[in-house]
Design a protein around this motif. Sequence first.
Motif, PDB file in Angstrom:
ATOM      1  N   GLY A  48      34.609  45.342  63.646  1.00  0.00           N
ATOM      2  CA  GLY A  48      33.633  46.118  62.892  1.00  0.00           C
ATOM      3  C   GLY A  48      34.234  47.422  62.399  1.00  0.00           C
ATOM      4  N   ASN A  49      35.027  48.049  63.237  1.00  0.00           N
ATOM      5  CA  ASN A  49      35.777  49.240  62.853  1.00  0.00           C
ATOM      6  C   ASN A  49      37.168  48.782  62.419  1.00  0.00           C
ATOM      7  N   TYR A 149      32.525  37.783  64.901  1.00  0.00           N
ATOM      8  CA  TYR A 149      32.134  37.369  63.555  1.00  0.00           C
ATOM      9  C   TYR A 149      32.359  35.866  63.414  1.00  0.00           C
ATOM     10  N   VAL A 150      31.501  35.193  62.673  1.00  0.00           N
ATOM     11  CA  VAL A 150      31.628  33.745  62.537  1.00  0.00           C
ATOM     12  C   VAL A 150      32.932  33.351  61.837  1.00  0.00           C
ATOM     13  N   HIS A 151      33.547  34.299  61.120  1.00  0.00           N
ATOM     14  CA  HIS A 151      34.823  33.982  60.482  1.00  0.00           C
ATOM     15  C   HIS A 151      36.012  34.211  61.410  1.00  0.00           C
ATOM     16  N   ASN A 152      35.754  34.742  62.609  1.00  0.00           N
ATOM     17  CA  ASN A 152      36.823  34.966  63.582  1.00  0.00           C
ATOM     18  C   ASN A 152      36.922  33.735  64.485  1.00  0.00           C
ATOM     19  N   HIS A 153      37.469  32.660  63.934  1.00  0.00           N
ATOM     20  CA  HIS A 153      37.445  31.375  64.611  1.00  0.00           C
ATOM     21  C   HIS A 153      38.186  31.393  65.948  1.00  0.00           C
ATOM     22  N   ALA A 154      39.284  32.121  66.042  1.00  0.00           N
ATOM     23  CA  ALA A 154      40.064  32.135  67.284  1.00  0.00           C
ATOM     24  C   ALA A 154      39.245  32.710  68.435  1.00  0.00           C
ATOM     25  N   SER A 155      38.547  33.806  68.190  1.00  0.00           N
ATOM     26  CA  SER A 155      37.728  34.423  69.231  1.00  0.00           C
ATOM     27  C   SER A 155      36.599  33.502  69.665  1.00  0.00           C
ATOM     28  N   LEU A 156      35.956  32.840  68.699  1.00  0.00           N
ATOM     29  CA  LEU A 156      34.851  31.938  69.034  1.00  0.00           C
ATOM     30  C   LEU A 156      35.343  30.750  69.856  1.00  0.00           C
ATOM     31  N   ARG A 157      36.535  30.256  69.540  1.00  0.00           N
ATOM     32  CA  ARG A 157      37.094  29.137  70.303  1.00  0.00           C
ATOM     33  C   ARG A 157      37.331  29.529  71.756  1.00  0.00           C
ATOM     34  N   VAL A 158      37.847  30.732  71.974  1.00  0.00           N
ATOM     35  CA  VAL A 158      38.092  31.190  73.339  1.00  0.00           C
ATOM     36  C   VAL A 158      36.778  31.249  74.115  1.00  0.00           C
ATOM     37  N   TYR A 164      31.139  30.042  77.612  1.00  0.00           N
ATOM     38  CA  TYR A 164      30.076  30.864  77.048  1.00  0.00           C
ATOM     39  C   TYR A 164      29.120  29.989  76.240  1.00  0.00           C
ATOM     40  N   ALA A 165      27.846  30.304  76.318  1.00  0.00           N
ATOM     41  CA  ALA A 165      26.832  29.618  75.523  1.00  0.00           C
ATOM     42  C   ALA A 165      26.415  30.501  74.345  1.00  0.00           C
ATOM     43  N   GLU A 166      26.154  29.887  73.204  1.00  0.00           N
ATOM     44  CA  GLU A 166      25.681  30.644  72.050  1.00  0.00           C
ATOM     45  C   GLU A 166      24.350  31.295  72.399  1.00  0.00           C
ATOM     46  N   ASN A 167      24.203  32.547  71.986  1.00  0.00           N
ATOM     47  CA  ASN A 167      23.042  33.334  72.409  1.00  0.00           C
ATOM     48  C   ASN A 167      22.445  34.106  71.239  1.00  0.00           C
ATOM     49  N   GLY A 172      26.248  42.131  61.156  1.00  0.00           N
ATOM     50  CA  GLY A 172      27.147  43.264  61.256  1.00  0.00           C
ATOM     51  C   GLY A 172      27.732  43.599  59.898  1.00  0.00           C
ATOM     52  N   VAL A 173      28.676  44.506  59.907  1.00  0.00           N
ATOM     53  CA  VAL A 173      29.328  44.932  58.670  1.00  0.00           C
ATOM     54  C   VAL A 173      30.841  44.841  58.859  1.00  0.00           C
ATOM     55  N   SER A 174      31.507  44.214  57.915  1.00  0.00           N
ATOM     56  CA  SER A 174      32.957  44.106  57.934  1.00  0.00           C
ATOM     57  C   SER A 174      33.483  44.463  56.557  1.00  0.00           C
ATOM     58  N   ARG A 175      34.309  45.495  56.500  1.00  0.00           N
ATOM     59  CA  ARG A 175      34.862  45.978  55.228  1.00  0.00           C
ATOM     60  C   ARG A 175      33.774  46.269  54.208  1.00  0.00           C
ATOM     61  N   GLY A 176      32.682  46.860  54.696  1.00  0.00           N
ATOM     62  CA  GLY A 176      31.605  47.276  53.822  1.00  0.00           C
ATOM     63  C   GLY A 176      30.684  46.179  53.356  1.00  0.00           C
ATOM     64  N   LYS A 177      30.846  44.973  53.907  1.00  0.00           N
ATOM     65  CA  LYS A 177      29.997  43.849  53.499  1.00  0.00           C
ATOM     66  C   LYS A 177      29.324  43.236  54.723  1.00  0.00           C
ATOM     67  N   LEU A 178      28.221  42.551  54.470  1.00  0.00           N
ATOM     68  CA  LEU A 178      27.514  41.881  55.546  1.00  0.00           C
ATOM     69  C   LEU A 178      28.414  40.831  56.197  1.00  0.00           C
ATOM     70  N   ALA A 179      28.426  40.819  57.530  1.00  0.00           N
ATOM     71  CA  ALA A 179      29.188  39.820  58.273  1.00  0.00           C
ATOM     72  C   ALA A 179      28.289  39.269  59.385  1.00  0.00           C
ATOM     73  N   VAL A 180      28.154  37.977  59.442  1.00  0.00           N
ATOM     74  CA  VAL A 180      27.304  37.344  60.448  1.00  0.00           C
ATOM     75  C   VAL A 180      28.047  37.294  61.778  1.00  0.00           C
ATOM     76  N   GLU A 181      27.335  37.670  62.849  1.00  0.00           N
ATOM     77  CA  GLU A 181      27.915  37.688  64.186  1.00  0.00           C
ATOM     78  C   GLU A 181      27.353  36.548  65.029  1.00  0.00           C
ATOM     79  N   GLN A 182      28.214  35.923  65.806  1.00  0.00           N
ATOM     80  CA  GLN A 182      27.775  34.945  66.788  1.00  0.00           C
ATOM     81  C   GLN A 182      27.793  35.611  68.164  1.00  0.00           C
ATOM     82  N   ARG A 183      26.675  35.585  68.832  1.00  0.00           N
ATOM     83  CA  ARG A 183      26.578  36.172  70.158  1.00  0.00           C
ATOM     84  C   ARG A 183      26.719  35.091  71.221  1.00  0.00           C
ATOM     85  N   PHE A 184      27.358  35.464  72.334  1.00  0.00           N
ATOM     86  CA  PHE A 184      27.595  34.527  73.420  1.00  0.00           C
ATOM     87  C   PHE A 184      27.181  35.153  74.749  1.00  0.00           C
TER      88      PHE A 184
END
Length: 216
Positions: A48-49, A149-158, A164-167, A172-184
């Motif tokens: 995010g930062n 972020y849903v585009h951070n495939h490596a982190s989601l795979r771990v 972890y279960a999806e929760n 969120g915001v990434s580079r000034g644009k909307l970014a969808v977050e997956q919570r676990f």
Amino acid sequence: MLIDHFPVLGLRLRTPRLELRFPAPDELSELADLAVEGIHDPDVMPFGNPWTELPPDQLARRVIQRHWTTLSELRPDSWALNLAVFLDGAPVGVQEVEADDFAIQRQVHSESWLGRRYQGQGIGTEMRAAMLHLAFAGLGAEEAVSVGYVHNHASLRVSRKLGYAENGIGRGVSRGKLAVEQRFRLTRETWEQHRSIEVTIEGHEPCLPLLGAGKD
């Protein structure tokens, strides 16, 4: 000795390949240099930062200051352990675990980064597994949560690999644009069912009061 007043400096986590601990000054400098080499594909921002887009000198300084800041601000009701990850004695990344009001919530959050030349080798999974062992077996956590972020495939795979279960979904915001977050969310019971990486902990008992994890 300094460790008598700040026992987290003696904390050690070990897996079959890795050691997680606080770095010495020269090792912290090596970590900063590693971050400058690159942490992720320039086309994808997993944070995010967007600190990885800083100029090299500022990026290196940010890694060092982040370590010092989390260490200096550590207290029982709010803390973050910014542990360096070592492979064959060389720093390869950082695994952070943090909590607020741990004595009450018994919940930890985590963040991490790994040098690009060390990615794709299962190290990210192993270092997160070490963090979870510290949280559940060492500190008595009841759950661990993570957001990616849903585009951070490596982190989601771990996260999924470690049980972890999806929760839910967040925004969120990434580079000034909307970014969808997956919570676990990972409970202690599920962690016990999925744990498959051997982890040993050294020096955690003196840290318990400082982390709000001491016995009542």
